[in-house]
Motif scaffolding. Structure first.
Motif, PDB file in Angstrom:
ATOM      1  N   GLN A   1       0.844  -1.179   0.000  1.00  0.00           N
ATOM      2  CA  GLN A   1       0.000   0.000   0.000  1.00  0.00           C
ATOM      3  C   GLN A   1       0.889   1.242   0.000  1.00  0.00           C
ATOM      4  O   GLN A   1       1.891   1.304   0.704  1.00  0.00           O
ATOM      5  N   GLY A   2       0.524   2.212  -0.830  1.00  0.00           N
ATOM      6  CA  GLY A   2       1.321   3.419  -0.974  1.00  0.00           C
ATOM      7  C   GLY A   2       2.283   3.371  -2.156  1.00  0.00           C
ATOM      8  O   GLY A   2       3.040   4.309  -2.373  1.00  0.00           O
ATOM      9  N   HIS A   3       2.242   2.321  -2.957  1.00  0.00           N
ATOM     10  CA  HIS A   3       3.114   2.152  -4.129  1.00  0.00           C
ATOM     11  C   HIS A   3       2.702   3.175  -5.191  1.00  0.00           C
ATOM     12  O   HIS A   3       1.613   3.116  -5.740  1.00  0.00           O
ATOM     13  N   VAL A   4       3.594   4.112  -5.469  1.00  0.00           N
ATOM     14  CA  VAL A   4       3.337   5.220  -6.391  1.00  0.00           C
ATOM     15  C   VAL A   4       4.255   5.106  -7.600  1.00  0.00           C
ATOM     16  O   VAL A   4       5.413   4.699  -7.474  1.00  0.00           O
ATOM     17  N   LEU A   5       3.736   5.514  -8.760  1.00  0.00           N
ATOM     18  CA  LEU A   5       4.534   5.609  -9.978  1.00  0.00           C
ATOM     19  C   LEU A   5       4.723   7.079 -10.324  1.00  0.00           C
ATOM     20  O   LEU A   5       3.742   7.827 -10.417  1.00  0.00           O
ATOM     21  N   VAL A   6       5.957   7.499 -10.532  1.00  0.00           N
ATOM     22  CA  VAL A   6       6.269   8.854 -10.979  1.00  0.00           C
ATOM     23  C   VAL A   6       6.625   8.749 -12.453  1.00  0.00           C
ATOM     24  O   VAL A   6       7.517   7.978 -12.833  1.00  0.00           O
ATOM     25  N   ILE A   7       5.912   9.523 -13.284  1.00  0.00           N
ATOM     26  CA  ILE A   7       5.956   9.324 -14.732  1.00  0.00           C
ATOM     27  C   ILE A   7       6.142  10.666 -15.445  1.00  0.00           C
ATOM     28  O   ILE A   7       5.401  11.619 -15.168  1.00  0.00           O
TER      29      ILE A   7
ATOM     30  N   TYR B   1       2.464   6.238   5.288  1.00  0.00           N
ATOM     31  CA  TYR B   1       2.645   4.789   5.393  1.00  0.00           C
ATOM     32  C   TYR B   1       4.029   4.509   5.982  1.00  0.00           C
ATOM     33  O   TYR B   1       4.951   4.114   5.263  1.00  0.00           O
ATOM     34  N   PRO B   2       4.190   4.734   7.283  1.00  0.00           N
ATOM     35  CA  PRO B   2       5.515   4.588   7.901  1.00  0.00           C
ATOM     36  C   PRO B   2       6.132   3.208   7.630  1.00  0.00           C
ATOM     37  O   PRO B   2       5.464   2.185   7.733  1.00  0.00           O
ATOM     38  N   ALA B   3       7.390   3.246   7.268  1.00  0.00           N
ATOM     39  CA  ALA B   3       8.167   2.033   7.017  1.00  0.00           C
ATOM     40  C   ALA B   3       9.628   2.367   7.300  1.00  0.00           C
ATOM     41  O   ALA B   3       9.982   3.536   7.475  1.00  0.00           O
ATOM     42  N   LYS B   4      10.478   1.352   7.317  1.00  0.00           N
ATOM     43  CA  LYS B   4      11.899   1.584   7.580  1.00  0.00           C
ATOM     44  C   LYS B   4      12.541   2.454   6.496  1.00  0.00           C
ATOM     45  O   LYS B   4      13.418   3.251   6.776  1.00  0.00           O
TER      46      LYS B   4
END
Length: 139
Positions: A35-41, A75-78
């Protein structure tokens, strides 16, 4: 023939936008790894990332940097991982993904996402970007 990303930019195919400016967009992928996977295009259709003009490549990295900072909050992650694979669509795109370990960057985890979940995720990322002062997130 226009890429699927160009069709999304033109409004011919729906997309969950989190960023729009004159050089680039950012959308959620319909098959996120996490979740939170974004594509910059880039708006310009350029197949290979290493064929990007250097100023456009730098702009994509700047946008990715801002989105990564928003993902850290939303979406906190390491870490927030960045990948450029480019095999599935012949239009350069950067994958920005919240990760806790290297396995989180595996496309083996990609699966079709629920449309409502994608909309909620996009809203959360846009709100975070807006709170961080990024007008480009008012899409």
């Amino acid at each position: 023939m226009a890429s699927v990303f160009t069709l999304i930019m033109e409004g011919k195919i729906p997309g969950n936008f989190v960023w729009k400016d004159d050089k680039a967009i950012a959308i959620l992928t319909i098959q996120p790894i996490r979740q939170g996977h974004v594509l910059v295009i880039p708006r310009e259709e350029i197949d290979h990332w290493n064929d990007l003009p250097l100023d456009l490549a730098a702009h994509l990295m700047q946008v990715s940097h801002k989105i990564a900072n928003a993902l850290k909050v939303a979406y906190p992650a390491k870490r927030v991982g960045l990948m450029i694979a480019g095999l599935e669509v012949p239009h350069t795109h950067l994958h920005i993904v919240p990760v806790d370990h290297m396995g989180d960057l595996s496309f083996d985890h990609a699966k079709n996402a629920d449309g409502d979940v994608l909309k909620q995720t996009a809203e959360k990322i846009r709100a975070t970007l807006q709170a961080q002062g990024h007008q480009e997130a008012h899409v």
